[in-house]
Design a protein around this motif. Structure first.
Motif, mmCIF file in Angstrom:
data_model
loop_
_atom_site.group_PDB
_atom_site.id
_atom_site.type_symbol
_atom_site.label_atom_id
_atom_site.label_comp_id
_atom_site.label_asym_id
_atom_site.label_seq_id
_atom_site.Cartn_x
_atom_site.Cartn_y
_atom_site.Cartn_z
ATOM 1 N N TRP A 69 0.836 -1.218 0.000
ATOM 2 C CA TRP A 69 0.000 0.000 0.000
ATOM 3 C C TRP A 69 0.862 1.255 0.000
ATOM 4 N N LEU A 70 1.929 1.272 0.797
ATOM 5 C CA LEU A 70 2.785 2.442 0.886
ATOM 6 C C LEU A 70 3.454 2.736 -0.448
ATOM 7 N N GLY A 71 3.938 1.698 -1.135
ATOM 8 C CA GLY A 71 4.554 1.906 -2.436
ATOM 9 C C GLY A 71 3.582 2.472 -3.455
ATOM 10 N N ASP A 72 2.347 1.948 -3.451
ATOM 11 C CA ASP A 72 1.339 2.482 -4.379
ATOM 12 C C ASP A 72 0.933 3.904 -3.996
ATOM 13 N N ALA A 73 0.815 4.167 -2.686
ATOM 14 C CA ALA A 73 0.384 5.496 -2.236
ATOM 15 C C ALA A 73 1.410 6.565 -2.603
ATOM 16 N N LEU A 74 2.688 6.214 -2.565
ATOM 17 C CA LEU A 74 3.724 7.178 -2.932
ATOM 18 C C LEU A 74 3.647 7.557 -4.401
ATOM 19 N N THR A 75 3.063 6.698 -5.219
ATOM 20 C CA THR A 75 2.869 7.012 -6.641
ATOM 21 C C THR A 75 1.507 7.630 -6.915
ATOM 22 N N GLY A 76 0.699 7.821 -5.862
ATOM 23 C CA GLY A 76 -0.617 8.433 -6.027
ATOM 24 C C GLY A 76 -1.737 7.452 -6.216
ATOM 25 N N ASP A 77 -1.474 6.157 -6.100
ATOM 26 C CA ASP A 77 -2.506 5.132 -6.263
ATOM 27 C C ASP A 77 -2.887 4.597 -4.891
ATOM 28 N N LEU A 78 -4.130 4.834 -4.476
ATOM 29 C CA LEU A 78 -4.599 4.379 -3.163
ATOM 30 C C LEU A 78 -5.316 3.043 -3.227
ATOM 31 N N GLY A 79 -5.206 2.358 -4.354
ATOM 32 C CA GLY A 79 -5.736 1.008 -4.464
ATOM 33 C C GLY A 79 -7.213 0.955 -4.781
ATOM 34 N N VAL A 80 -7.797 -0.233 -4.541
ATOM 35 C CA VAL A 80 -9.224 -0.457 -4.770
ATOM 36 C C VAL A 80 -9.851 -0.959 -3.481
ATOM 37 N N ASN A 81 -11.153 -0.740 -3.355
ATOM 38 C CA ASN A 81 -11.839 -1.210 -2.156
ATOM 39 C C ASN A 81 -12.274 -2.666 -2.318
ATOM 40 N N ARG A 82 -13.051 -3.150 -1.409
ATOM 41 C CA ARG A 82 -13.444 -4.559 -1.426
ATOM 42 C C ARG A 82 -14.267 -4.917 -2.648
ATOM 43 N N GLN A 83 -15.024 -3.973 -3.175
ATOM 44 C CA GLN A 83 -15.855 -4.227 -4.359
ATOM 45 C C GLN A 83 -15.085 -4.025 -5.668
ATOM 46 N N GLY A 84 -13.819 -3.611 -5.589
ATOM 47 C CA GLY A 84 -13.042 -3.398 -6.792
ATOM 48 C C GLY A 84 -13.118 -1.988 -7.342
ATOM 49 N N GLN A 85 -13.746 -1.061 -6.624
ATOM 50 C CA GLN A 85 -13.835 0.332 -7.064
ATOM 51 C C GLN A 85 -12.551 1.076 -6.729
ATOM 52 N N SER A 86 -12.195 2.014 -7.583
ATOM 53 C CA SER A 86 -10.985 2.802 -7.354
ATOM 54 C C SER A 86 -11.171 3.711 -6.142
ATOM 55 N N VAL A 87 -10.279 3.601 -5.169
ATOM 56 C CA VAL A 87 -10.368 4.441 -3.975
ATOM 57 C C VAL A 87 -10.067 5.897 -4.325
ATOM 58 N N ASN A 88 -9.223 6.124 -5.327
ATOM 59 C CA ASN A 88 -8.955 7.499 -5.758
ATOM 60 C C ASN A 88 -10.223 8.202 -6.210
ATOM 61 N N ASP A 89 -11.054 7.493 -6.976
ATOM 62 C CA ASP A 89 -12.311 8.083 -7.440
ATOM 63 C C ASP A 89 -13.263 8.332 -6.265
ATOM 64 N N LEU A 90 -13.333 7.363 -5.358
ATOM 65 C CA LEU A 90 -14.201 7.528 -4.183
ATOM 66 C C LEU A 90 -13.727 8.697 -3.323
ATOM 67 N N LEU A 91 -12.403 8.813 -3.180
ATOM 68 C CA LEU A 91 -11.853 9.901 -2.363
ATOM 69 C C LEU A 91 -12.106 11.252 -2.998
ATOM 70 N N GLU A 92 -11.981 11.339 -4.301
ATOM 71 C CA GLU A 92 -12.224 12.618 -4.997
ATOM 72 C C GLU A 92 -13.655 13.087 -4.786
ATOM 73 N N THR A 93 -14.613 12.152 -4.925
ATOM 74 C CA THR A 93 -16.021 12.517 -4.729
ATOM 75 C C THR A 93 -16.297 12.910 -3.283
ATOM 76 N N ALA A 94 -15.769 12.108 -2.339
ATOM 77 C CA ALA A 94 -16.024 12.372 -0.919
ATOM 78 C C ALA A 94 -15.367 13.665 -0.465
ATOM 79 N N PHE A 95 -14.148 13.921 -0.941
ATOM 80 C CA PHE A 95 -13.428 15.117 -0.498
ATOM 81 C C PHE A 95 -14.085 16.386 -1.025
ATOM 82 N N SER A 96 -14.531 16.364 -2.285
ATOM 83 C CA SER A 96 -15.214 17.537 -2.830
ATOM 84 C C SER A 96 -16.508 17.817 -2.076
ATOM 85 N N ALA A 97 -17.247 16.759 -1.710
ATOM 86 C CA ALA A 97 -18.473 16.955 -0.930
ATOM 87 C C ALA A 97 -18.167 17.498 0.456
#
Length: 503
Positions: A69-97
């Protein structure tokens, strides 16, 4: 300064790294991520468990999962959640709200709380101070979920029903007028006769105003109009000049009044531009208003009064633009209210689904959804800023340098604004930095009560599903915000108090 920033960044990186290790190991053990898959029918259970295990790398040791996780996070990739959704996309939506939800609430709580705290400190042990203290403790004691429920019932449902026939009762007019009169009488400096005059004048003026608004049904189709905009801009010019320099100097007042006059001219000249503008257009106009007004203060202030004239004129120009903005928004209220079934104050969600309207109508839609959660957050946060500001102001007012400033003949306005308030804001800066840093992580209870899907919801979903990826995404944003804003607070100390040396 650069050495200080570099040193703080170096220390913060190691603190952030150690905290991420602890949070990751806790998040991997908060709940079994396969609990729901094990309850599936026999023909689907094994495949679901295998899919989740492979996606979340559950067969690997926790330390290896963290390193990945740390290696991916340093490149800007926060992985996927349990359902396979991109956490980056989820974070972008949640943070803007979250930014949409907390920005207005935080700014209002800070500005109103500090202002009330200053007034309360200047009127120590007066009736106004006692009322402010009582209200502050009441608001601080209220549970947020209960406040949200009351606001939904009385400020949304009942208010929307009232808009169908916006008639103000005489009892309500009398109550609001009395409260206004008491407040104005409490903040006036002078003898008893002056306070009584202010009380009577404010009470009568508010009663007449509310009666006129009720008779004309202004709330059904509101708007300010050129006369109110002009008077408000002029009042703002006088108020900002009084706050910055006082009315004894003519150049700052002249610059502010000219800036207000230009705002009145812009009210008519920019009518076609403001019909249905873009956000970049409004931001550009705001920048132009600040620059032009500041330039007026620069030239009229001269070498002697420039330091006071520039901020007074710039604030007046920006304030006049804000008044025009509010007027345009109010003029679109009737059309927006009709388009949403005369229910402009929403109780759930961040926006009306599939709503399309003009810029002003879309802004009203956002405001209608933000009104209740913002007010709930402001009521809870207001007490903290009020009490801290009052205590800090009272402590500074008893210092020797304040008595020396008065003995030198400085006006009371100069003593309060340049010495007491500036030094009193130092502990408030710490509180503001911590508050902003933590609230960026989301308002979990507020989001749940008002149906917002933001950072708090991202965290709770990750916890309930035993999924460390959303939890770590929440940690990256909230932890990073705390580190950044605390560093900003340390730098602000040096601006507020020259005695503090960052070295």
């Amino acid at each position: 300064m650069l050495v200080f920033i570099a040193r703080r960044l170096f220390v913060s990186i190691w603190v952030f790294f150690a905290a991420s290790v602890v949070v990751f190991f806790l998040s991997t053990n908060v709940r079994d991520p396969l609990a729901e898959a094990r309850q599936l029918p026999d023909n689907a259970r094994e495949s679901a468990i295998a899919e989740i295990t492979e996606r979340m790398h559950l067969d690997d040791p926790t330390a290896l999962r963290y390193v990945r996780w740390l290696g991916d996070a340093l490149t800007g990739d926060l992985g996927v959640n349990r359902q396979g959704q991109s956490v980056n996309d989820l974070l972008e939506t949640a943070f803007s709200a979250t930014l949409q939800l907390i920005t207005g609430a935080t700014v209002l709580a800070i500005v109103i709380g500090i202002s009330i705290g200053v007034i309360s400190a200047l009127r120590q042990y007066s009736a106004l101070d006692q009322v402010v203290t009582f209200v502050a403790f009441v608001c601080f004691s209220l549970p947020l979920f209960w406040v949200g429920t009351l606001l939904k019932q009385f400020l949304a449902l009942d208010f929307n029903d009232w808009l169908a026939d916006p008639e103000i009762s005489p009892m309500f007019i009398g109550g609001i007028a009395l409260i206004t009169g008491l407040f104005c009488g409490g903040i006036i400096v002078g003898d008893r006769r002056s306070r009584i005059t202010a009380f009577v004048s404010a009470t009568a003026a508010m009663a007449v105003l509310l009666y006129v608004l009720s008779v004309t049904e202004w709330f059904a189709d509101p708007g300010l109009g050129p006369v109110v905009v002009a008077l408000t801009a002029i009042a703002g010019a006088i108020g900002f000049t009084t706050l910055v320099s006082g009315l004894e100097w003519k150049p700052p007042l002249q610059a502010s009044l000219i800036a207000a006059a230009l705002g009145i001219v812009a009210y008519f000249a920019l009518d076609p531009v403001l019909d249905d503008p873009q956000i970049l257009t409004l931001l550009g106009l705001a920048v132009v208003a600040i620059v032009v007004s500041g330039a007026i203060g620069w030239f009229l202030g001269g070498d002697l009064y420039r330091r006071s004239a520039v901020p007074a004129a710039a604030l007046t120009g920006l304030f006049a633009g804000a008044v025009i903005f509010v007027d345009r928004m109010l003029q679109s209220f009737a059309d927006y209210s009709d388009s949403v079934g005369n229910r402009p104050i929403s109780t759930v969600g961040a926006e009306t689904p599939n709503y399309e309207g003009t810029f002003w109508e879309s802004g009203l839609d956002s405001f209608g959804h933000l009104a209740l959660p913002t007010l709930a957050l402001v009521l809870i946060s207001l007490a903290t800023y009020t009490r801290y500001t009052r205590a800090s102001m009272l402590e500074v007012m008893n210092q020797d340098f304040v008595r020396t400033a008065r003995a030198k003949g400085l006006s009371e306005r100069a003593v309060i604004t340049r010495h007491v308030l500036r030094n009193g804001l130092i502990p408030i800066t710490t509180l503001v930095a911590y508050d902003i840093g933590t609230i960026v992580g989301g308002a979990v209870v507020t989001e749940r009560v008002f149906g917002w899907s933001a950072m708090g919801n991202l965290l709770t979903v990750g916890i309930t599903q035993g999924d460390p990826m959303p939890i770590m995404a929440f940690f990256v944003v909230s932890g990073g915000a705390i580190v950044v804003f605390n560093m900003i607070a340390d730098m602000a100390y040096a601006v507020l108090d020259p005695r503090i040396r960052l070295s």
